[in-house]
Write a protein that holds these residues in place. Structure first.
Motif, PDB file in Angstrom:
ATOM      1  N   UNK A 139      14.249  14.980  52.303  1.00  0.00           N
ATOM      2  CA  UNK A 139      13.052  15.755  52.629  1.00  0.00           C
ATOM      3  C   UNK A 139      12.660  16.626  51.451  1.00  0.00           C
ATOM      4  N   UNK A 140      11.379  16.852  51.312  1.00  0.00           N
ATOM      5  CA  UNK A 140      10.875  17.696  50.233  1.00  0.00           C
ATOM      6  C   UNK A 140      10.058  18.821  50.851  1.00  0.00           C
ATOM      7  N   UNK A 141      10.411  20.044  50.501  1.00  0.00           N
ATOM      8  CA  UNK A 141       9.832  21.219  51.135  1.00  0.00           C
ATOM      9  C   UNK A 141       8.354  21.385  50.797  1.00  0.00           C
ATOM     10  N   UNK A 142       7.644  22.025  51.716  1.00  0.00           N
ATOM     11  CA  UNK A 142       6.251  22.379  51.461  1.00  0.00           C
ATOM     12  C   UNK A 142       6.178  23.259  50.221  1.00  0.00           C
ATOM     13  N   UNK A 143       5.107  23.113  49.480  1.00  0.00           N
ATOM     14  CA  UNK A 143       4.837  23.855  48.238  1.00  0.00           C
ATOM     15  C   UNK A 143       5.657  23.358  47.049  1.00  0.00           C
ATOM     16  N   UNK A 144       6.448  22.288  47.239  1.00  0.00           N
ATOM     17  CA  UNK A 144       7.123  21.681  46.092  1.00  0.00           C
ATOM     18  C   UNK A 144       6.065  21.200  45.114  1.00  0.00           C
ATOM     19  N   UNK A 145       6.214  21.573  43.848  1.00  0.00           N
ATOM     20  CA  UNK A 145       5.239  21.178  42.837  1.00  0.00           C
ATOM     21  C   UNK A 145       5.464  19.726  42.436  1.00  0.00           C
ATOM     22  N   UNK A 146       4.399  18.953  42.432  1.00  0.00           N
ATOM     23  CA  UNK A 146       4.471  17.529  42.137  1.00  0.00           C
ATOM     24  C   UNK A 146       3.294  17.151  41.240  1.00  0.00           C
ATOM     25  N   UNK A 167      -2.580  14.907  37.228  1.00  0.00           N
ATOM     26  CA  UNK A 167      -2.974  16.167  37.849  1.00  0.00           C
ATOM     27  C   UNK A 167      -1.799  16.753  38.618  1.00  0.00           C
ATOM     28  N   UNK A 168      -1.769  18.075  38.687  1.00  0.00           N
ATOM     29  CA  UNK A 168      -0.727  18.760  39.441  1.00  0.00           C
ATOM     30  C   UNK A 168      -1.167  18.909  40.889  1.00  0.00           C
ATOM     31  N   UNK A 169      -0.209  18.778  41.778  1.00  0.00           N
ATOM     32  CA  UNK A 169      -0.479  18.949  43.196  1.00  0.00           C
ATOM     33  C   UNK A 169       0.783  19.495  43.853  1.00  0.00           C
ATOM     34  N   UNK A 170       0.722  19.763  45.135  1.00  0.00           N
ATOM     35  CA  UNK A 170       1.893  20.309  45.841  1.00  0.00           C
ATOM     36  C   UNK A 170       1.938  19.764  47.257  1.00  0.00           C
ATOM     37  N   UNK A 171       3.137  19.601  47.764  1.00  0.00           N
ATOM     38  CA  UNK A 171       3.319  19.080  49.119  1.00  0.00           C
ATOM     39  C   UNK A 171       2.837  20.104  50.146  1.00  0.00           C
ATOM     40  N   UNK A 172       2.132  19.617  51.143  1.00  0.00           N
ATOM     41  CA  UNK A 172       1.656  20.436  52.258  1.00  0.00           C
ATOM     42  C   UNK A 172       2.583  20.179  53.444  1.00  0.00           C
ATOM     43  N   UNK A 173       2.884  21.221  54.222  1.00  0.00           N
ATOM     44  CA  UNK A 173       3.831  21.027  55.319  1.00  0.00           C
ATOM     45  C   UNK A 173       3.260  20.099  56.391  1.00  0.00           C
ATOM     46  N   UNK A 174       4.173  19.427  57.097  1.00  0.00           N
ATOM     47  CA  UNK A 174       3.778  18.408  58.067  1.00  0.00           C
ATOM     48  C   UNK A 174       2.868  18.946  59.166  1.00  0.00           C
ATOM     49  N   UNK A 175       3.138  20.158  59.616  1.00  0.00           N
ATOM     50  CA  UNK A 175       2.325  20.724  60.694  1.00  0.00           C
ATOM     51  C   UNK A 175       0.867  20.867  60.258  1.00  0.00           C
ATOM     52  N   UNK A 176       0.668  21.300  59.030  1.00  0.00           N
ATOM     53  CA  UNK A 176      -0.687  21.448  58.497  1.00  0.00           C
ATOM     54  C   UNK A 176      -1.345  20.087  58.325  1.00  0.00           C
ATOM     55  N   UNK A 177      -0.590  19.118  57.795  1.00  0.00           N
ATOM     56  CA  UNK A 177      -1.127  17.762  57.614  1.00  0.00           C
ATOM     57  C   UNK A 177      -1.548  17.167  58.959  1.00  0.00           C
ATOM     58  N   UNK A 178      -0.700  17.369  59.954  1.00  0.00           N
ATOM     59  CA  UNK A 178      -0.981  16.844  61.288  1.00  0.00           C
ATOM     60  C   UNK A 178      -2.208  17.518  61.893  1.00  0.00           C
ATOM     61  N   UNK A 192       1.645  14.587  52.820  1.00  0.00           N
ATOM     62  CA  UNK A 192       0.335  14.878  52.239  1.00  0.00           C
ATOM     63  C   UNK A 192       0.462  15.982  51.205  1.00  0.00           C
ATOM     64  N   UNK A 193      -0.491  16.008  50.284  1.00  0.00           N
ATOM     65  CA  UNK A 193      -0.416  16.946  49.161  1.00  0.00           C
ATOM     66  C   UNK A 193      -1.813  17.388  48.754  1.00  0.00           C
ATOM     67  N   UNK A 194      -1.887  18.616  48.270  1.00  0.00           N
ATOM     68  CA  UNK A 194      -3.154  19.174  47.771  1.00  0.00           C
ATOM     69  C   UNK A 194      -2.833  20.093  46.608  1.00  0.00           C
ATOM     70  N   UNK A 209       4.890  12.184  42.323  1.00  0.00           N
ATOM     71  CA  UNK A 209       6.137  12.451  41.603  1.00  0.00           C
ATOM     72  C   UNK A 209       6.509  13.922  41.709  1.00  0.00           C
ATOM     73  N   UNK A 210       7.706  14.179  42.195  1.00  0.00           N
ATOM     74  CA  UNK A 210       8.229  15.545  42.289  1.00  0.00           C
ATOM     75  C   UNK A 210       9.500  15.596  41.447  1.00  0.00           C
ATOM     76  N   UNK A 211       9.482  16.401  40.381  1.00  0.00           N
ATOM     77  CA  UNK A 211      10.584  16.392  39.432  1.00  0.00           C
ATOM     78  C   UNK A 211      10.580  15.066  38.697  1.00  0.00           C
ATOM     79  N   UNK A 212      11.676  14.344  38.774  1.00  0.00           N
ATOM     80  CA  UNK A 212      11.762  13.024  38.149  1.00  0.00           C
ATOM     81  C   UNK A 212      11.882  11.916  39.179  1.00  0.00           C
ATOM     82  N   UNK A 213      11.370  12.190  40.383  1.00  0.00           N
ATOM     83  CA  UNK A 213      11.527  11.256  41.498  1.00  0.00           C
ATOM     84  C   UNK A 213      10.166  10.888  42.094  1.00  0.00           C
ATOM     85  N   UNK A 214       9.971   9.611  42.383  1.00  0.00           N
ATOM     86  CA  UNK A 214       8.763   9.168  43.083  1.00  0.00           C
ATOM     87  C   UNK A 214       9.005   9.340  44.582  1.00  0.00           C
TER      88      UNK A 214
END
Length: 252
Positions: A139-146, A167-178, A192-194, A209-214
């Motif tokens: 799992x990847x936490x909300x606000x993780x920079x990707x 472009x830089x983006x960040x993971x949005x939490x599941x509740x917000x995406x839903x 989802x990410x914004x 991509x978050x860190x060095x991981x897809x």
């Protein structure tokens, strides 16, 4: 009368409009440093970029299932590219076969993930190299920079980019995406990410991509706005599909 019109426009804007990101460049992005993303692949039909993808081994590319569903012709992939107009450092490979996830739904984009097996192995070097995948269930936490990258359109109906943009983006939490996407968003198989930029037309199949991981595969977005705060871009959650991927490519 004016208030009524404004209210109607606001109501329409809140209705989710599902649009796949294949045939979508990076919006609000900047040119990537050449070959700084050696895993990036241009998936092409008749020499034209239709989707992005990414190397996960010297024989397999991971991308979105929608990229084949709408283009039942022989695909090729270009690896090691930065500027698609130039052949320096890049190599083209024919796709031997495609393996679409057996539960892919072309209407809802559930299980929108596909492996492309190339006709021959890709010679790996510092400009052509696979990217790591997450662990199963990771799992990847909300606000993780990707970040995201691709050769798609600069905006919804804009021109495409010959050079790789990012472009830089960040993971949005599941509740917000839903909340934003309603039944279109399935947390067990999507992320989802914004952020400052996002995937647009032609970037479908590219990696989140978050860190060095897809961690994700670009699959759908707001129909009218490539990087929408109201309807964040949606990606297939790779960590949910690791067993399926490994069963096909082996533990490489």
């Amino acid at each position: 009368m004016t208030i009524t019109i404004i209210s109607l426009l606001l109501l329409v804007s809140l209705v989710p409009n599902l649009t796949f990101t294949a045939h979508v460049s990076i919006v609000d992005g900047q040119e990537a440093k050449p070959h700084s993303r050696p895993y990036m692949v241009s998936v092409q039909l008749f020499g034209q970029n239709i989707c992005a993808g990414f190397l996960i081994s010297d024989r397999f590319v991971l991308t979105a299932a929608q990229c084949w569903h709408h283009n039942r012709k022989t695909l090729t992939v270009v690896v090691g590219a930065h500027d698609l107009r130039k052949c320096q450092h890049s190599k083209q490979f024919r796709v031997k076969c495609h393996i679409t996830h057996p539960d892919f739904n072309s209407k809802t984009f559930e299980n929108d993930i596909m492996l492309l097996k190339l006709e021959r192995k890709v010679p790996l070097n510092n400009k052509i190299r696979p990217i790591s995948l997450p662990k199963y269930g990771e799992r990847f936490k909300a606000d993780t920079l990707c970040s995201v990258a691709g050769w798609g359109r600069l905006w919804t109906d804009g021109p495409v980019s010959d050079r790789l943009l990012e472009a830089k983006t960040a993971i949005v939490n599941d509740a917000e995406c839903k909340l934003r996407w309603g039944y279109h968003y399935v947390p067990s198989m999507m992320i989802c990410a914004y952020g400052h930029g996002g995937s647009c037309n032609g970037d479908g199949g590219g990696p989140l991509v978050c860190g060095n991981t897809a961690v994700g595969v670009a699959v759908f977005r707001d129909r009218y706005l490539c990087n929408s705060r109201l309807l964040p871009n949606v990606y297939t959650k790779i960590s949910a599909y690791v067993p399926w991927i490994r069963s096909i490519i082996g533990n490489v």
